[in-house]
Design a protein around this motif. Structure first.
Motif, PDB file in Angstrom:
ATOM      1  N   THR A 108       0.834  -1.201   0.000  1.00 37.75           N
ATOM      2  CA  THR A 108       0.000   0.000   0.000  1.00 37.75           C
ATOM      3  C   THR A 108       0.869   1.251   0.000  1.00 37.75           C
ATOM      4  O   THR A 108       1.751   1.405   0.848  1.00 37.75           O
ATOM      5  CB  THR A 108      -0.928   0.030   1.232  1.00 37.75           C
ATOM      6  OG1 THR A 108      -1.764  -1.126   1.224  1.00 37.75           O
ATOM      7  CG2 THR A 108      -1.800   1.281   1.227  1.00 37.75           C
TER       8      THR A 108
ATOM      9  N   THR B  72       0.579   5.390   0.325  1.00 44.21           N
ATOM     10  CA  THR B  72      -0.341   6.400   0.840  1.00 44.21           C
ATOM     11  C   THR B  72       0.304   7.774   0.742  1.00 44.21           C
ATOM     12  O   THR B  72       1.489   7.946   1.070  1.00 44.21           O
ATOM     13  CB  THR B  72      -0.718   6.115   2.311  1.00 44.21           C
ATOM     14  OG1 THR B  72      -1.254   4.793   2.413  1.00 44.21           O
ATOM     15  CG2 THR B  72      -1.758   7.100   2.806  1.00 44.21           C
TER      16      THR B  72
ATOM     17  N   ILE C 292      -4.887   9.919  -0.290  1.00 41.22           N
ATOM     18  CA  ILE C 292      -5.327   8.741  -1.030  1.00 41.22           C
ATOM     19  C   ILE C 292      -4.352   7.595  -0.786  1.00 41.22           C
ATOM     20  O   ILE C 292      -3.204   7.801  -0.399  1.00 41.22           O
ATOM     21  CB  ILE C 292      -5.421   9.028  -2.546  1.00 41.22           C
ATOM     22  CG1 ILE C 292      -4.054   9.497  -3.086  1.00 41.22           C
ATOM     23  CG2 ILE C 292      -6.489  10.066  -2.829  1.00 41.22           C
ATOM     24  CD1 ILE C 292      -4.030   9.649  -4.592  1.00 41.22           C
ATOM     25  N   ARG C 293      -4.845   6.398  -1.000  1.00 39.42           N
ATOM     26  CA  ARG C 293      -4.001   5.207  -0.912  1.00 39.42           C
ATOM     27  C   ARG C 293      -4.268   4.316  -2.106  1.00 39.42           C
ATOM     28  O   ARG C 293      -5.362   4.323  -2.687  1.00 39.42           O
ATOM     29  CB  ARG C 293      -4.278   4.438   0.380  1.00 39.42           C
ATOM     30  CG  ARG C 293      -5.697   3.890   0.442  1.00 39.42           C
ATOM     31  CD  ARG C 293      -5.833   2.776   1.465  1.00 39.42           C
ATOM     32  NE  ARG C 293      -7.203   2.274   1.493  1.00 39.42           N
ATOM     33  CZ  ARG C 293      -7.686   1.371   0.661  1.00 39.42           C
ATOM     34  NH1 ARG C 293      -6.914   0.870  -0.297  1.00 39.42           N
ATOM     35  NH2 ARG C 293      -8.951   0.965   0.757  1.00 39.42           N
ATOM     36  N   ASN C 294      -3.275   3.527  -2.464  1.00 43.91           N
ATOM     37  CA  ASN C 294      -3.438   2.534  -3.522  1.00 43.91           C
ATOM     38  C   ASN C 294      -2.841   1.219  -3.039  1.00 43.91           C
ATOM     39  O   ASN C 294      -1.697   1.173  -2.589  1.00 43.91           O
ATOM     40  CB  ASN C 294      -2.734   2.979  -4.810  1.00 43.91           C
ATOM     41  CG  ASN C 294      -2.990   2.005  -5.954  1.00 43.91           C
ATOM     42  OD1 ASN C 294      -4.051   1.996  -6.558  1.00 43.91           O
ATOM     43  ND2 ASN C 294      -1.983   1.179  -6.244  1.00 43.91           N
ATOM     44  N   THR C 295      -3.626   0.151  -3.124  1.00 46.60           N
ATOM     45  CA  THR C 295      -3.220  -1.146  -2.584  1.00 46.60           C
ATOM     46  C   THR C 295      -3.262  -2.206  -3.671  1.00 46.60           C
ATOM     47  O   THR C 295      -4.261  -2.353  -4.372  1.00 46.60           O
ATOM     48  CB  THR C 295      -4.137  -1.574  -1.423  1.00 46.60           C
ATOM     49  OG1 THR C 295      -4.120  -0.583  -0.408  1.00 46.60           O
ATOM     50  CG2 THR C 295      -3.685  -2.898  -0.830  1.00 46.60           C
TER      51      THR C 295
ATOM     52  N   SER D  34      -6.435  -4.808  -7.171  1.00 46.39           N
ATOM     53  CA  SER D  34      -5.945  -3.466  -6.854  1.00 46.39           C
ATOM     54  C   SER D  34      -7.131  -2.593  -6.491  1.00 46.39           C
ATOM     55  O   SER D  34      -8.233  -2.757  -7.036  1.00 46.39           O
ATOM     56  CB  SER D  34      -5.196  -2.857  -8.048  1.00 46.39           C
ATOM     57  OG  SER D  34      -4.049  -3.609  -8.374  1.00 46.39           O
TER      58      SER D  34
ATOM     59  N   SER E 218      -8.119   1.572  -4.825  1.00 47.17           N
ATOM     60  CA  SER E 218      -7.737   2.879  -4.287  1.00 47.17           C
ATOM     61  C   SER E 218      -8.787   3.320  -3.288  1.00 47.17           C
ATOM     62  O   SER E 218      -9.956   2.933  -3.375  1.00 47.17           O
ATOM     63  CB  SER E 218      -7.615   3.914  -5.409  1.00 47.17           C
ATOM     64  OG  SER E 218      -6.590   3.562  -6.308  1.00 47.17           O
TER      65      SER E 218
END
Length: 425
Positions: A236, A238, A259-262, A289, A291
């Motif tokens: 992740t 962030t 925001i986060r992206n995993t 995936s 967000s």
């Protein structure tokens, strides 16, 4: 991961043996808490009430120097369930914290080791709230950080944190099958700019890696044995921006959002054994995936009669069920001081926990909301002794069934902390 802390305090004391103006800390404490609950496991039905006694000796050791300090806390919680002795548990908790401040920089190091009861912890952010049996939980964590002042108004902070959580399951008794060990490591960097003496802004970037794995007990039927194993790894990134504003000497506002992206990879394997035939295995891999948003907000206000704290936030947290969960929480903490001895307080919280991405080994969503409302009153009998009486209302609702479990708890707590004079050398 094992954190060796038993030699840390003597080593730090030897290093600072020649330091000037050291304030040595030695603060023992002792507490007894009696609790009555009408729904111990927070189940919809049937409910089970219980009287619970917690005996808590503890001690604080360390020192405070001119530009550095060390504090180590050791606690033992002996938990006794009067109607279900099989739930009795001895919690052991050790906390370590060291701070050092120089002209342009400061460092911090905190660590924790805890052997805790799952019944005490699984209604929190990292659990699913499904408390059926006593599953001992071992937590180990370490968090170093460094803050460097670039200018009078600008600073940068580098931080790392590592969390290792393990559950003592019993596969032979099919106990704890829905609990998954996990680790979560995170590295972050934050740049802070002071706009004025009361107002500052900050920018943060972080990377976290979550890992979990486990195996279910074999399922045996008509001579066929099926073993299911799983693993998951999630990365992740962030990015957040925030601010801190002191309206006056008594009021502080904090706000951040981003925001986060995993990216997550989940692997599930099944091994089937039928009588004397060769075993066959199948492996399924799933990637995903997603967000999302993260934020936190808080206001702290102090008055002549007490204080009020209000906090809210949304974040991605590791879960004991294997995988990660989006959690949104709001909390209120207020205290009113009647006089030097009498005070009252109110604690309230709301938590919404939702599954996100693929979750290895978890066949149930466990999406839930959890609310608590706890008024209390405190009497400072002497400088050493406190008495506290509180009531707590708890409500937990699972989205999958649309029904709520309700619990009512009453606490009576006795705390003794002798006032020991510190010796300055």
């Amino acid at each position: 991961m094992k954190i060796k802390t038993e030699l840390t305090l003597p080593a730090m004391l030897m290093v600072c043996a020649n330091c000037q103006a050291i304030d040595w800390l030695f603060d023992p404490s002792f507490g007894v808490k009696e609790r009555y609950t009408d729904n111990l496991r927070m189940q919809i039905k049937p409910n089970r009430d219980n009287f619970i006694t917690t005996i808590s000796p503890g001690i604080l050791l360390g020192y405070i120097g001119e530009n550095h300090e060390l504090k180590t806390n050791f606690h033992w919680n002996e938990i006794i369930y009067h109607d279900e002795s099989e739930l009795d548990f001895s919690e052991k908790i050790a906390d370590f914290n060291h701070q050092f401040t120089a002209e342009r920089f400061k460092t911090g190091l905190s660590a924790r080791y805890a052997e805790e009861s799952s019944i005490n912890t699984q209604l929190d952010l990292d659990g699913n709230g499904n408390l059926q049996v006593q599953i001992p939980k071992t937590t180990q964590s370490i968090s170093p950080n460094l803050t460097y002042s670039l200018t009078e108004r600008d600073s940068v902070q580098l931080a790392y944190s590592y969390l290792d959580v393990a559950y003592q399951r019993d596969p032979q008794k099919n106990v704890g099958q829905f609990y998954s060990d996990y680790t979560n490591g995170q590295v972050s960097a934050m740049l802070t700019h002071g706009v004025s003496s009361r107002f500052s802004v900050n920018f943060t970037g972080s990377f976290a890696r979550f890992s979990t794995s486990g195996e279910y007990p074999p399922v045996v039927s008509n001579g066929t044995s099926i073993v299911t194993a799983y693993s998951q790894e999630s990365d992740t990134f962030t990015y957040q921006a925030g601010l801190k504003y002191a309206y006056d000497e008594r009021t502080l506002f904090t706000l951040s959002g981003g925001i986060r992206n995993t990216d997550s990879t989940s692997v599930t394997s099944q091994t089937v054994q039928f009588l004397d035939f060769p075993a066959s295995s199948t492996v399924a891999e799933q990637t995903s995936s997603a967000s999302g948003n993260v934020f936190s907000a808080g206001i702290n206000r102090k008055y002549d009669w007490g204080s009020i704290d209000i906090n809210a936030g949304q974040q991605l947290t590791p879960a004991s069920t294997g995988g990660q969960r989006d959690t949104t929480s709001v909390s209120l903490n207020a205290r009113y001081q009647f006089d030097e001895r009498w005070s009252s307080g109110l604690e309230a919280s709301y938590l919404q926990s939702d599954r996100t991405l693929a979750q290895a080994g978890n066949f149930f969503s466990n999406n839930r909301t959890y609310m608590t409302f706890t008024p209390n009153i405190r009497w400072r009998w002497t400088e050493d002794i406190d008495l506290r009486l509180s009531y707590s209302y708890r409500q937990q609702e699972y989205s999958s069934v649309g029904q709520a479990a309700v619990g009512n708890d009453v606490f009576l707590q006795f705390s003794y902390q002798p006032q020991i004079n510190r010796q300055v050398k």
